[in-house]
Design an enzyme around this catalytic site. Sequence first.
Site, mmCIF file in Angstrom:
data_model
loop_
_atom_site.group_PDB
_atom_site.id
_atom_site.type_symbol
_atom_site.label_atom_id
_atom_site.label_comp_id
_atom_site.label_asym_id
_atom_site.label_seq_id
_atom_site.Cartn_x
_atom_site.Cartn_y
_atom_site.Cartn_z
ATOM 1 N N TYR A 235 -45.160 76.667 -32.836
ATOM 2 C CA TYR A 235 -45.262 77.701 -31.744
ATOM 3 C C TYR A 235 -45.562 79.062 -31.935
ATOM 4 C CZ TYR A 235 -43.151 73.427 -29.732
ATOM 5 O OH TYR A 235 -42.652 72.085 -28.987
ATOM 6 N N LYS B 170 -25.402 73.242 -22.690
ATOM 7 C CA LYS B 170 -24.320 73.258 -23.863
ATOM 8 C C LYS B 170 -23.087 74.273 -23.573
ATOM 9 C CE LYS B 170 -23.988 70.730 -26.823
ATOM 10 N NZ LYS B 170 -23.408 69.601 -27.128
ATOM 11 N N GLU C 3 -27.979 65.319 -24.229
ATOM 12 C CA GLU C 3 -29.492 65.545 -24.358
ATOM 13 C C GLU C 3 -29.735 66.634 -25.091
ATOM 14 O OE1 GLU C 3 -32.163 63.821 -23.075
ATOM 15 O OE2 GLU C 3 -31.022 62.209 -22.269
ATOM 16 N N ASN D 115 -29.162 74.775 -36.952
ATOM 17 C CA ASN D 115 -30.107 73.610 -36.977
ATOM 18 C C ASN D 115 -30.004 72.496 -38.132
ATOM 19 O OD1 ASN D 115 -31.369 75.852 -35.299
ATOM 20 N ND2 ASN D 115 -33.020 74.245 -35.267
ATOM 21 N N ASP E 100 -46.724 79.489 -27.452
ATOM 22 C CA ASP E 100 -45.329 79.509 -27.422
ATOM 23 C C ASP E 100 -44.433 78.640 -26.767
ATOM 24 O OD1 ASP E 100 -43.251 80.314 -29.132
ATOM 25 O OD2 ASP E 100 -43.491 82.508 -28.698
ATOM 26 N N ARG E 101 -43.238 78.333 -26.981
ATOM 27 C CA ARG E 101 -42.275 77.672 -26.276
ATOM 28 C C ARG E 101 -41.832 78.770 -25.301
ATOM 29 N NH1 ARG E 101 -36.880 75.289 -29.340
ATOM 30 N NH2 ARG E 101 -38.055 73.516 -29.307
ATOM 31 N N PHE F 38 -20.518 63.792 -29.426
ATOM 32 C CA PHE F 38 -21.725 64.247 -29.896
ATOM 33 C C PHE F 38 -22.835 64.039 -28.824
ATOM 34 C CE2 PHE F 38 -20.150 63.020 -34.216
ATOM 35 C CZ PHE F 38 -20.427 64.058 -34.946
ATOM 36 N N TYR G 205 -31.194 73.520 -21.691
ATOM 37 C CA TYR G 205 -30.351 72.694 -22.847
ATOM 38 C C TYR G 205 -29.301 73.730 -23.429
ATOM 39 C CZ TYR G 205 -28.566 71.551 -27.512
ATOM 40 O OH TYR G 205 -28.091 71.396 -28.505
ATOM 41 N N THR H 28 -23.443 74.087 -30.138
ATOM 42 C CA THR H 28 -24.645 74.607 -30.909
ATOM 43 C C THR H 28 -24.282 75.896 -30.921
ATOM 44 O OG1 THR H 28 -26.870 75.027 -30.771
ATOM 45 C CG2 THR H 28 -25.811 74.356 -28.605
ATOM 46 N N ASP H 29 -25.343 76.554 -32.049
ATOM 47 C CA ASP H 29 -25.320 78.156 -32.076
ATOM 48 C C ASP H 29 -26.087 78.525 -30.781
ATOM 49 O OD1 ASP H 29 -27.675 77.201 -32.975
ATOM 50 O OD2 ASP H 29 -27.958 78.380 -34.580
ATOM 51 N N GLU H 30 -26.923 77.576 -30.267
ATOM 52 C CA GLU H 30 -27.831 78.197 -29.284
ATOM 53 C C GLU H 30 -27.064 78.827 -28.169
ATOM 54 O OE1 GLU H 30 -31.323 75.814 -28.336
ATOM 55 O OE2 GLU H 30 -31.640 75.224 -30.435
ATOM 56 N N ASP I 61 -22.238 55.251 -20.886
ATOM 57 C CA ASP I 61 -22.706 56.542 -20.431
ATOM 58 C C ASP I 61 -21.373 57.459 -20.371
ATOM 59 O OD1 ASP I 61 -23.628 58.709 -18.889
ATOM 60 O OD2 ASP I 61 -24.948 57.912 -17.989
#
Length: 340
Positions: A212, A159, A89, A184, A277-278, A86, A155, A130-132, A61
């Site tokens: 969604y 990140k 979660e 994505n 929807d989410r 990488f 999430y 990530t782009d998020e 871990d």
Amino acid sequence: MTRTLIVTGGAGFIGSNFLHMLAELRPQWRTVNLDALTYAGNLENLTALEGREGYTFVHGDVSRSEDVERAFEAAGDDLPVSVVHFAAESHVDRSIRSGVPFVQANMLGTQVLLDVCRARGVERFVHVSTDEVYGSLGPEGFFTEKTPLQPSSPYSASKAGSDLLVAAAHHTHGFPALITRCSNNYGPYQFPEKLIPLMIANARENRPLPVYGDGMQVRDWLYVRDHCEAILTVLERGECGRVYNIGGHNEFPNLEIVRRILAHLGKPESLIEFVADRPGHDRRYAIDAGRIERELGWTPRYTFEEALPLTIDWYLAQDEWLQRVRSGAYQSYYQSQYGA
Ligand code: NAD
Ligand code: DAU
């Protein structure tokens, strides 16, 4: 062996594709895969590498320094060690149900890993983000590396936190870190909780495809092999302290993706089921990947028209893999997420 690389999260979707690519493109490298084997980690993704000279798996871990130390012991000290990180979660819907595992793995895990890597004097450290972290766009515009961080979900917040920890290690300690932020991904070995493999898996069994909201949320889809090649480019040629956006200029609304999957499988659109929807759903992501294209010469090689059918056909050919990853805990996750 000419280089040693510790890959964290190498038993997951992108990490396993990355290790397969390295075996092909950099066969002289020694690789150590440090993975906790959570629900998303699957050594079956790596059977082709088992027993291969220069490849070692370490079950551990990233948030436990003793586990990270074991990865360094496996790496040896005869060559400089680099790291591609990488392990995380990775699923937004699960983070909406409970954010704690995301803070533990993505934030605490990244800091513990950074501390050990700094003490060990790693050569380079690529943090796969990530782009998020940029939040959501309106109908126009693109995320650049200068776009402020405005994450929406637990999430993406975790990140973004990990990105800031990596940037702080570079700023404060001169730690040789680089950050990538990708859109994505789709392709082989993706866990079927994510849109594309979930829809393929359901469609082939004539089960409803849960879309969604209105299904008009837009994502920029990139074939996983293109992402892996971009990470290798950043590892080898990127400038420490820099962020590199990675994307495919390949925007589609979710509904269009689902329709294309149904068309390829020859299944009816009546399988589409619009569901709630989410919560906090980001409307649109789009990446300006100009920096990595201009400065490092990377561009995606696969078109969507080419790689979506490749992906669908891969899942059709991997029936046993799909059945195994969808057994057990997946069933209870699916039940609680979709209620059927
Ligand atoms: P995944 O969920 O398929 O795999 C994650 C892997 O990390 C698994 O093998 C899991 O066992 C391992 N892991 C989780 N927690 C760990 C821990 N504490 N210690 C060691 N190993 C641990 O994820 P993925 O889709 O392959 O994503 C990989 C990385 O790329 C993530 O950091 C994610 O944020 C990022 N990313 C993903 C996408 C995408 O579209 N999938 C896009 C951009 C960035
Ligand atoms: O943008 C990069 C991110 O892409 C990565 O950082 C994440 O790790 C990865 O999971 C992915 O996040 P998304 O939330 O965009 O991916 P997901 O496949 O979960 O959903 C894609 C879109 O499809 C999103 O708008 C939600 C929608 N969706 C998803 C599922 C699982 C549905 O409509 N129905 C579904 O059942």
